[in-house]
Design a protein around this motif. Structure first.
Motif, PDB file in Angstrom:
ATOM      1  N   ILE A   1       0.845  -1.194   0.000  1.00 45.79           N
ATOM      2  CA  ILE A   1       0.000   0.000   0.000  1.00 45.79           C
ATOM      3  C   ILE A   1       0.877   1.239   0.000  1.00 45.79           C
ATOM      4  N   LEU A   2       0.635   2.117  -0.981  1.00 43.28           N
ATOM      5  CA  LEU A   2       1.332   3.396  -1.078  1.00 43.28           C
ATOM      6  C   LEU A   2       0.385   4.492  -0.632  1.00 43.28           C
ATOM      7  N   PHE A   3       0.816   5.286   0.336  1.00 41.14           N
ATOM      8  CA  PHE A   3       0.033   6.416   0.826  1.00 41.14           C
ATOM      9  C   PHE A   3       0.602   7.695   0.232  1.00 41.14           C
ATOM     10  N   VAL A   4      -0.298   8.538  -0.282  1.00 36.29           N
ATOM     11  CA  VAL A   4       0.117   9.739  -0.997  1.00 36.29           C
ATOM     12  C   VAL A   4      -0.585  10.969  -0.428  1.00 36.29           C
ATOM     13  N   CYS A   5       0.209  12.016  -0.197  1.00 32.05           N
ATOM     14  CA  CYS A   5      -0.336  13.320   0.156  1.00 32.05           C
ATOM     15  C   CYS A   5       0.501  14.374  -0.571  1.00 32.05           C
ATOM     16  N   GLY A   6       0.440  15.595  -0.141  1.00 29.59           N
ATOM     17  CA  GLY A   6       1.143  16.657  -0.843  1.00 29.59           C
ATOM     18  C   GLY A   6       2.646  16.638  -0.660  1.00 29.59           C
ATOM     19  N   LYS A   7       3.099  16.721   0.580  1.00 29.64           N
ATOM     20  CA  LYS A   7       4.530  16.857   0.848  1.00 29.64           C
ATOM     21  C   LYS A   7       5.147  15.646   1.540  1.00 29.64           C
ATOM     22  N   ALA A   8       4.351  14.646   1.850  1.00 28.92           N
ATOM     23  CA  ALA A   8       4.831  13.416   2.491  1.00 28.92           C
ATOM     24  C   ALA A   8       5.536  13.706   3.814  1.00 28.92           C
ATOM     25  N   ARG A   9       4.945  14.593   4.595  1.00 26.45           N
ATOM     26  CA  ARG A   9       5.557  14.959   5.885  1.00 26.45           C
ATOM     27  C   ARG A   9       4.704  14.569   7.080  1.00 26.45           C
ATOM     28  N   LYS A  10       3.396  14.551   6.920  1.00 22.29           N
ATOM     29  CA  LYS A  10       2.525  14.320   8.077  1.00 22.29           C
ATOM     30  C   LYS A  10       1.564  13.158   7.846  1.00 22.29           C
ATOM     31  N   ARG A  11       0.604  13.348   6.948  1.00 17.94           N
ATOM     32  CA  ARG A  11      -0.462  12.351   6.798  1.00 17.94           C
ATOM     33  C   ARG A  11       0.007  11.040   6.198  1.00 17.94           C
ATOM     34  N   SER A  12       0.670  11.086   5.062  1.00 21.91           N
ATOM     35  CA  SER A  12       1.042   9.820   4.414  1.00 21.91           C
ATOM     36  C   SER A  12       2.067   9.019   5.220  1.00 21.91           C
ATOM     37  N   PRO A  13       3.089   9.645   5.856  1.00 24.41           N
ATOM     38  CA  PRO A  13       3.976   8.825   6.683  1.00 24.41           C
ATOM     39  C   PRO A  13       3.259   8.249   7.910  1.00 24.41           C
ATOM     40  N   THR A  14       2.315   9.004   8.456  1.00 22.84           N
ATOM     41  CA  THR A  14       1.532   8.491   9.585  1.00 22.84           C
ATOM     42  C   THR A  14       0.679   7.313   9.132  1.00 22.84           C
ATOM     43  N   ALA A  15       0.025   7.451   7.988  1.00 21.03           N
ATOM     44  CA  ALA A  15      -0.817   6.374   7.460  1.00 21.03           C
ATOM     45  C   ALA A  15       0.000   5.121   7.181  1.00 21.03           C
ATOM     46  N   ALA A  16       1.177   5.289   6.624  1.00 23.74           N
ATOM     47  CA  ALA A  16       2.039   4.133   6.343  1.00 23.74           C
ATOM     48  C   ALA A  16       2.422   3.420   7.627  1.00 23.74           C
ATOM     49  N   ALA A  17       2.752   4.168   8.661  1.00 24.46           N
ATOM     50  CA  ALA A  17       3.124   3.568   9.947  1.00 24.46           C
ATOM     51  C   ALA A  17       1.935   2.848  10.584  1.00 24.46           C
ATOM     52  N   VAL A  18       0.768   3.474  10.541  1.00 25.07           N
ATOM     53  CA  VAL A  18      -0.435   2.880  11.138  1.00 25.07           C
ATOM     54  C   VAL A  18      -0.808   1.590  10.405  1.00 25.07           C
ATOM     55  N   ALA A  19      -0.821   1.629   9.086  1.00 24.69           N
ATOM     56  CA  ALA A  19      -1.201   0.447   8.307  1.00 24.69           C
ATOM     57  C   ALA A  19      -0.207  -0.695   8.506  1.00 24.69           C
ATOM     58  N   ALA A  20       1.070  -0.373   8.548  1.00 23.58           N
ATOM     59  CA  ALA A  20       2.082  -1.412   8.739  1.00 23.58           C
ATOM     60  C   ALA A  20       1.929  -2.072  10.108  1.00 23.58           C
ATOM     61  N   GLU A  21       1.715  -1.257  11.131  1.00 22.80           N
ATOM     62  CA  GLU A  21       1.627  -1.786  12.494  1.00 22.80           C
ATOM     63  C   GLU A  21       0.320  -2.505  12.767  1.00 22.80           C
ATOM     64  N   LEU A  22      -0.777  -1.875  12.428  1.00 23.23           N
ATOM     65  CA  LEU A  22      -2.080  -2.429  12.785  1.00 23.23           C
ATOM     66  C   LEU A  22      -2.602  -3.483  11.818  1.00 23.23           C
ATOM     67  N   LEU A  23      -2.261  -3.339  10.544  1.00 17.74           N
ATOM     68  CA  LEU A  23      -2.826  -4.233   9.545  1.00 17.74           C
ATOM     69  C   LEU A  23      -1.821  -5.237   8.989  1.00 17.74           C
ATOM     70  N   GLY A  24      -0.542  -5.015   9.264  1.00 15.88           N
ATOM     71  CA  GLY A  24       0.479  -5.953   8.818  1.00 15.88           C
ATOM     72  C   GLY A  24       0.794  -5.910   7.335  1.00 15.88           C
ATOM     73  N   HIS A  25       0.453  -4.825   6.676  1.00 16.93           N
ATOM     74  CA  HIS A  25       0.739  -4.700   5.250  1.00 16.93           C
ATOM     75  C   HIS A  25       2.084  -4.024   5.026  1.00 16.93           C
ATOM     76  N   SER A  26       2.676  -4.289   3.868  1.00 12.90           N
ATOM     77  CA  SER A  26       3.869  -3.554   3.454  1.00 12.90           C
ATOM     78  C   SER A  26       3.406  -2.184   2.991  1.00 12.90           C
ATOM     79  N   THR A  27       4.038  -1.134   3.497  1.00 15.84           N
ATOM     80  CA  THR A  27       3.595   0.219   3.176  1.00 15.84           C
ATOM     81  C   THR A  27       4.768   1.106   2.782  1.00 15.84           C
ATOM     82  N   ASP A  28       4.427   2.167   2.099  1.00 11.07           N
ATOM     83  CA  ASP A  28       5.376   3.216   1.766  1.00 11.07           C
ATOM     84  C   ASP A  28       4.560   4.494   1.618  1.00 11.07           C
ATOM     85  N   PHE A  29       5.255   5.622   1.478  1.00 10.30           N
ATOM     86  CA  PHE A  29       4.556   6.892   1.319  1.00 10.30           C
ATOM     87  C   PHE A  29       5.338   7.776   0.375  1.00 10.30           C
ATOM     88  N   ALA A  30       4.612   8.731  -0.226  1.00  8.68           N
ATOM     89  CA  ALA A  30       5.233   9.678  -1.144  1.00  8.68           C
ATOM     90  C   ALA A  30       4.344  10.907  -1.257  1.00  8.68           C
TER      91      ALA A  30
END
Length: 107
Positions: free
Chosen positions: A4-33
């Motif tokens: 799962i790739l999470f995308v926002c404008g600057k990849a500073r707040k929402r998308s890195p948070t989403a990647a961390a949450v999804a990886a920890e809680l859901l066990g998916h491989s994640t990245d952000f940009a």
């Protein structure tokens, strides 16, 4: 398991948070940009090829992503979480919102 790739404008707040949450809680491989030229991690074709699902934070991001990277989006699942840019990185309210919304879209 999905990539799962999470995308926002600057990849500073929402998308890195989403990647961390999804990886920890859901066990998916994640990245952000980010889509902006000055994003901390600028989106690339490699990000999109790696991803099975691409999750954007706002409808405007979905439009922008489609304009910028249309040829790399074929057969990709695109999802918009409708999360505004009003949170800090790992802010509790953002984590709670992401947890609730991700539970509805990730199997």
């Amino acid at each position: 398991m999905s990539n799962i790739l999470f995308v926002c404008g600057k990849a500073r707040k929402r998308s890195p948070t989403a990647a961390a949450v999804a990886a920890e809680l859901l066990g998916h491989s994640t990245d952000f940009a980010g889509l902006s030229a000055d994003a901390d991690e600028r989106i690339s074709a490699e990000h999109l090829h790696w991803a099975d699902m691409i999750v954007v934070m706002e409808k405007a991001h979905l439009s922008r992503l489609t304009r910028q990277m249309k040829t790399h989006l074929k057969a990709k699942r695109l999802v918009c979480l409708d999360i505004p840019d009003s949170f800090e990185f790992m802010q509790l309210e953002l984590v709670e919102l992401l947890t609730a919304r991700l539970a509805r879209i990730v199997r």
